[in-house]
Design a protein around this motif. Structure first.
Motif, PDB file in Angstrom:
ATOM      1  N   ASN A   1       0.849  -1.192   0.000  1.00  0.00           N
ATOM      2  CA  ASN A   1       0.000   0.000   0.000  1.00  0.00           C
ATOM      3  C   ASN A   1       0.886   1.243   0.000  1.00  0.00           C
ATOM      4  N   PRO A   2       1.682   1.427  -1.069  1.00  0.00           N
ATOM      5  CA  PRO A   2       2.652   2.528  -1.055  1.00  0.00           C
ATOM      6  C   PRO A   2       2.007   3.905  -1.105  1.00  0.00           C
ATOM      7  N   ARG A   3       0.810   3.997  -1.672  1.00  0.00           N
ATOM      8  CA  ARG A   3       0.206   5.315  -1.835  1.00  0.00           C
ATOM      9  C   ARG A   3      -0.076   5.985  -0.487  1.00  0.00           C
ATOM     10  N   LYS A   4      -0.429   5.195   0.499  1.00  0.00           N
ATOM     11  CA  LYS A   4      -0.740   5.777   1.816  1.00  0.00           C
ATOM     12  C   LYS A   4       0.443   6.571   2.345  1.00  0.00           C
ATOM     13  N   PHE A   5       1.634   5.987   2.278  1.00  0.00           N
ATOM     14  CA  PHE A   5       2.804   6.701   2.778  1.00  0.00           C
ATOM     15  C   PHE A   5       3.171   7.863   1.855  1.00  0.00           C
ATOM     16  N   ALA A   6       2.981   7.677   0.533  1.00  0.00           N
ATOM     17  CA  ALA A   6       3.256   8.763  -0.411  1.00  0.00           C
ATOM     18  C   ALA A   6       2.389   9.981  -0.093  1.00  0.00           C
ATOM     19  N   GLU A   7       1.145   9.737   0.285  1.00  0.00           N
ATOM     20  CA  GLU A   7       0.250  10.852   0.641  1.00  0.00           C
ATOM     21  C   GLU A   7       0.728  11.542   1.917  1.00  0.00           C
ATOM     22  N   GLU A   8       1.238  10.759   2.860  1.00  0.00           N
ATOM     23  CA  GLU A   8       1.779  11.355   4.088  1.00  0.00           C
ATOM     24  C   GLU A   8       2.970  12.254   3.766  1.00  0.00           C
ATOM     25  N   VAL A   9       3.844  11.788   2.872  1.00  0.00           N
ATOM     26  CA  VAL A   9       4.998  12.592   2.458  1.00  0.00           C
ATOM     27  C   VAL A   9       4.528  13.848   1.725  1.00  0.00           C
ATOM     28  N   ALA A  10       3.549  13.676   0.837  1.00  0.00           N
ATOM     29  CA  ALA A  10       3.038  14.812   0.051  1.00  0.00           C
ATOM     30  C   ALA A  10       2.509  15.919   0.966  1.00  0.00           C
ATOM     31  N   LEU A  11       1.779  15.532   1.985  1.00  0.00           N
ATOM     32  CA  LEU A  11       1.222  16.533   2.898  1.00  0.00           C
ATOM     33  C   LEU A  11       2.332  17.279   3.632  1.00  0.00           C
TER      34      LEU A  11
ATOM     35  N   VAL B   1       5.227  18.064   2.484  1.00  0.00           N
ATOM     36  CA  VAL B   1       5.952  18.986   1.591  1.00  0.00           C
ATOM     37  C   VAL B   1       4.988  19.863   0.795  1.00  0.00           C
ATOM     38  N   ASN B   2       3.741  19.952   1.292  1.00  0.00           N
ATOM     39  CA  ASN B   2       2.727  20.840   0.711  1.00  0.00           C
ATOM     40  C   ASN B   2       2.378  20.499  -0.733  1.00  0.00           C
ATOM     41  N   CYS B   3       2.286  19.199  -1.010  1.00  0.00           N
ATOM     42  CA  CYS B   3       1.822  18.744  -2.318  1.00  0.00           C
ATOM     43  C   CYS B   3       0.407  18.205  -2.180  1.00  0.00           C
ATOM     44  N   PRO B   4      -0.416  18.306  -3.249  1.00  0.00           N
ATOM     45  CA  PRO B   4      -1.763  17.731  -3.197  1.00  0.00           C
ATOM     46  C   PRO B   4      -1.693  16.212  -3.200  1.00  0.00           C
ATOM     47  N   THR B   5      -2.760  15.559  -2.793  1.00  0.00           N
ATOM     48  CA  THR B   5      -2.793  14.092  -2.760  1.00  0.00           C
ATOM     49  C   THR B   5      -3.714  13.520  -3.834  1.00  0.00           C
ATOM     50  N   ASP B   6      -4.062  14.350  -4.819  1.00  0.00           N
ATOM     51  CA  ASP B   6      -4.892  13.865  -5.922  1.00  0.00           C
ATOM     52  C   ASP B   6      -3.998  13.485  -7.097  1.00  0.00           C
ATOM     53  N   ASP B   7      -4.529  13.569  -8.308  1.00  0.00           N
ATOM     54  CA  ASP B   7      -3.754  13.140  -9.474  1.00  0.00           C
ATOM     55  C   ASP B   7      -2.589  14.084  -9.809  1.00  0.00           C
TER      56      ASP B   7
END
Length: 548
Positions: free
Chosen positions: A244-254, A256-262
């Protein structure tokens, strides 16, 4: 006298490669004398790929003019420091190091051993840890004693190496692609260094052992690898694949102030690499109900490319590769000592509740029934009043089995059952930890902890003799002999170096293994390593493995 002087000069000249032509250009390393008519060329910091694009596969190096002085290790790939409050290293990190031994003449057609370092896919470098100028992954002792070429290299780790959104936008596995690219470079260039491109052995430990396993089962390495050695890590380990790599990617994105959509992948690619690396910090404090192994979220993914399927479905790709895999007898201590700190205390008992809680965490997919079954399995030999030591050692056994031993045995079963020409060998490393009973936090009953084998494989008892006893040099001699014989012939018993006892093959019927320590002799050959526990985890709780 003049004739003799010329002759000596020619001999000296013949014992070094001098400038070597690679696909990128000329390189010149350092030549050292090891003894009478024995020298070694050492090359450090040869680029095997260009500076990698952020979250991109490695690209060919453009080359250089003149002669590259390859005498210093390159920086590690950008990564968090040990306490995760700063970074070290550089994005410009795809370099390798080569040790080439020579006898009376310059070497030719030597077997090649390529090392993949460990570090949880989070940290590490081609040179390893160091004290002053003594680097752990210095290949000199293996190369000299085994008469093989040793190669070590850097690859991306942490966020930049393994972050994935779980789709084509950011598929992950960039560190595995770096490993593949280094192996391919060796295949194309090692002949110029006196190596045999048709006799390449990859070996590694922990995440590096898993990396070795991933490289053997990926279809992208067809024909590049002849033999492989996995120490304390395979592709089957529960921490080796993130499903489930996306879950952690979303945590990283948040962070560094990146959106979690497409738009997430595009934003992450444009983010400062230091900020990305800092955002990939992990919670490395554990407890019985939240074991640390579940927090290792930056690991390879099933990307449909490098890993087109679940690891257990890819072992047919390793059918022609000779394979050694094994673990340390207390590999799990490093983890369970953090999850259950009482294990290392001489004053505090480890409670039954802690044992139950740890087992419940490992068997979470099966609920209370699984936990109860696991508890009865691991306590069946306790009797009515188990000693303090018995309970503590059981906790270490549980961690060792779940995190390392059972997945490694599973990988051995899979390799043996799919092998055509590939041979299979299993080992248990059991040399007691050198600090056991000396200082805390190492109990007197300690066996071989995680990474304890590294010092012996790389010959540290010989390079720093004052830090070891003669028995430690025996262990190191045995391991270098088995490892380099295997690299030469595919059989650890056959080569230039003698071994203390024949190491039998692991087969689908025999399941034999060798127990390696300073006591290794004819009594060290065993079979069906911890069969009851292997059977428990793989059969009765088979869905638990590889589910992290």
């Amino acid at each position: 006298m003049v004739t003799l002087g010329i002759l000596v000069a020619v001999v000296v000249l013949l014992e070094t490669l001098g400038e070597v032509r690679t696909e990128g250009g000329l390189v010149k390393g350092k030549n050292i004398r090891l003894g009478f008519r024995r020298t070694m060329d050492i090359f450090k910091g040869i680029p095997f790929a260009d500076i990698p694009g952020r979250f991109e596969k490695p690209k060919p190096h453009p080359g250089w003019d003149g002669t590259l002085r390859a005498t210093e290790y390159a920086k590690r790939c950008l990564q968090l420091n040990l306490i995760q409050n700063d970074v070290r290293g550089s994005e410009d990190c795809l370099y390798l190091n080569i040790w080439v031994p020579h006898g009376r003449v310059v070497s030719n057609n030597l077997p090649v051993m390529v090392w993949i370092f460990g570090g949880g896919f989070l940290a590490g470098g081609s040179m390893g840890a160091n004290f002053l100028d003594n680097y752990l992954y210095d290949g000199q002792e293996i190369a000299d004693r085994g008469n093989v070429i040793v190669v070590t290299f850097g690859y991306r780790v942490g966020t930049l190496g393994f972050l994935s959104t779980g789709d084509s936008g950011l598929p992950g596995n960039f560190g595995l692609w770096d490993q593949h690219t280094a192996i391919a470079w060796v295949n194309r260039n090692i002949q110029a260094f006196g190596g045999d491109p048709n006799n390449v052995t990859i070996f590694g430990e922990s995440a590096g052992g898993a990396g070795v396993s991933f490289q053997t089962i990926s279809p992208h390495n067809k024909g590049l690898i002849n033999r492989a050695i996995s120490q304390s890590g395979t592709a089957i380990c529960p921490w080796a694949v993130n499903r489930n790599p996306r879950k952690f990617a979303e945590e990283v994105a948040l962070k560094v102030n990146c959106p979690t959509d497409d738009r997430m992948a595009a934003c992450l690619k444009m983010t400062d690499p230091v900020a990305l690396t800092m955002a990939g910090d992990l919670n490395l404090s554990g407890s019985p109900d939240k074991p640390i192994v579940f927090n290792l979220k930056l690991s390879p993914t099933i990307d449909g490319d490098f890993l087109p399927d679940e690891p257990h479905n890819l072992f047919h790709n390793a059918a022609e590769i000779d394979y050694i895999a094994g673990v340390n007898d207390m590999d799990g201590h490093l983890f369970t000592g953090l999850d259950v700190p009482s294990v290392n205390s001489q004053l505090v008992d480890t409670t039954i509740e802690e044992v139950r809680s740890l087992l419940a965490s490992y068997t979470r997919e099966k609920g209370p029934v699984g936990a109860d079954h696991a508890y009865s399995t691991y306590t069946s030999t306790w009797g009515t009043k188990p000693s303090r030591e018995t309970v503590k050692k059981t906790v270490v056994d549980i961690g060792t089995d779940f995190i390392f031993l059972v997945p490694t045995q599973t990988a051995l079963y899979l390799h043996a059952s799919h092998a055509t020409t590939g041979r299979t060998y299993s080992f248990l490393f059991s040399e007691p930890n050198r600090l056991g009973g000396v200082i805390t936090p190492f109990p007197s009953w300690m066996g071989a902890d995680h990474a304890d084998d590294l010092q012996y494989v790389f010959g540290k008892p010989f390079t720093t003799p004052l830090g070891y006893w003669p028995r430690h040099r025996d262990v190191s001699r045995y391991m270098i002999s088995y490892w380099t014989n295997f690299a030469k012939t595919g059989d650890p018993n056959i080569g230039d170096l003698s071994v203390p006892v024949p190491w039998p093959r692991f087969t689908s019927e025999g399941h034999r293994y060798l127990d390696i320590s300073h006591k290794t002799d004819h009594n060290s050959v065993g079979h069906r390593m911890r069969l009851r526990y292997v059977h428990f985890w793989t059969t009765e709780l088979r869905h638990n493995l590889n589910q992290i």
